[in-house]
Design an enzyme around this catalytic site. Sequence first.
Site, mmCIF file in Angstrom:
data_model
loop_
_atom_site.group_PDB
_atom_site.id
_atom_site.type_symbol
_atom_site.label_atom_id
_atom_site.label_comp_id
_atom_site.label_asym_id
_atom_site.label_seq_id
_atom_site.Cartn_x
_atom_site.Cartn_y
_atom_site.Cartn_z
ATOM 1 N N SER A 259 0.635 -1.168 -0.194
ATOM 2 C CA SER A 259 0.214 0.325 -0.177
ATOM 3 C C SER A 259 0.976 1.543 0.059
ATOM 4 C CB SER A 259 -0.911 0.360 1.215
ATOM 5 O OG SER A 259 -0.028 0.151 2.398
ATOM 6 N N LYS A 260 -0.045 2.414 0.107
ATOM 7 C CA LYS A 260 1.173 3.859 0.162
ATOM 8 C C LYS A 260 2.650 3.697 1.150
ATOM 9 C CE LYS A 260 -3.219 5.964 1.420
ATOM 10 N NZ LYS A 260 -4.239 6.864 -0.236
#
Length: 310
Positions: A259-260
């Site tokens: 994910s980010k």
Amino acid sequence: RVASFRPMIPRGRYAPSPTGTTHLGNASTALLAWLSVRAASGPYVVRLEDLDRPRVVAGSAEGILRDLDWLGLDWDEGPDRGGPYAPYVQSERGGPYAAAFETLRAAGLIYPCFCSRRDIQSAASAPQSPGDEALYPGTCRDLPPDEVAARVASGRAHAWRFRVEPAAVAPFTDRIHGRYEAPPGSIGDFVVRRADRVPAYQLAVVVDDIAMKIDEVVRGEDLLASTVRQLLLYRALGATPPAFAHVPILLGADGVRLSKRHQGATLRELREAGESAASIVGHLAHQHGLRPKPEPIRARQLVAGFDLGI
Ligand code: GLU
């Protein structure tokens, strides 16, 4: 009676939420969805899922389109180029959601729910993905009609939930996972319209995939359980569901879903570190077992003979 058939030329889509920058996990899903539809010479549709306004990040939509373009994933319809089913941005598609909502309401398939998030949420079942939600205990399911009317009249905020009949919750066949069956009792009455009157993800995604004539949905496997809910909506709206393929979610070096939050895993960071689009596509193709080695390759070189089912 004519047997149901799959169209020869399927319509596929990528439906990112513009809530940040593209990371490898997003790129992986976008690539597989693109390969699958391109291998069958079908059009690729890009739709922005921006209904969750507080999570939308300015400039993110433009960045996502730039990243797709950079990776060599072209699209035929989308927010920037329009198409027969425009607009391709959820926040501009109020009409179709309202119409579907009315259909469900007229059929008695949804009911107002006055519970607050705190009423419902138990820490153990905090939602992980857009489709997940805490199992609803059914508090407002059978409120007497006069009680509902009184609460609505007094202006109390309320969401609307789809009434899930356990017997209607059916297994489905996923092109990658095969038969998928939600654990018994895991699909509670789910929200189709939030208390702020915004359509919930489950309803919006189904209404849009129907309206945009999407035949195949390729997306992350975190949405498998959501698909069970969405199939109930397809049936309630009298529509034929697309074929589904839920692809593996890439993990970071720490074993956690990419994910980010992962440093260095966004396309922007990789590009700035000198990686080429071909090296990223090659890395993803290798991760998915499409290539024996992580060698640079262009997306279009992977199209011929691509098959999601293998
Ligand atoms: N907008 C969703 C997401 O970014 C994807 C929804 C879907 O593919 O059905 O996670």
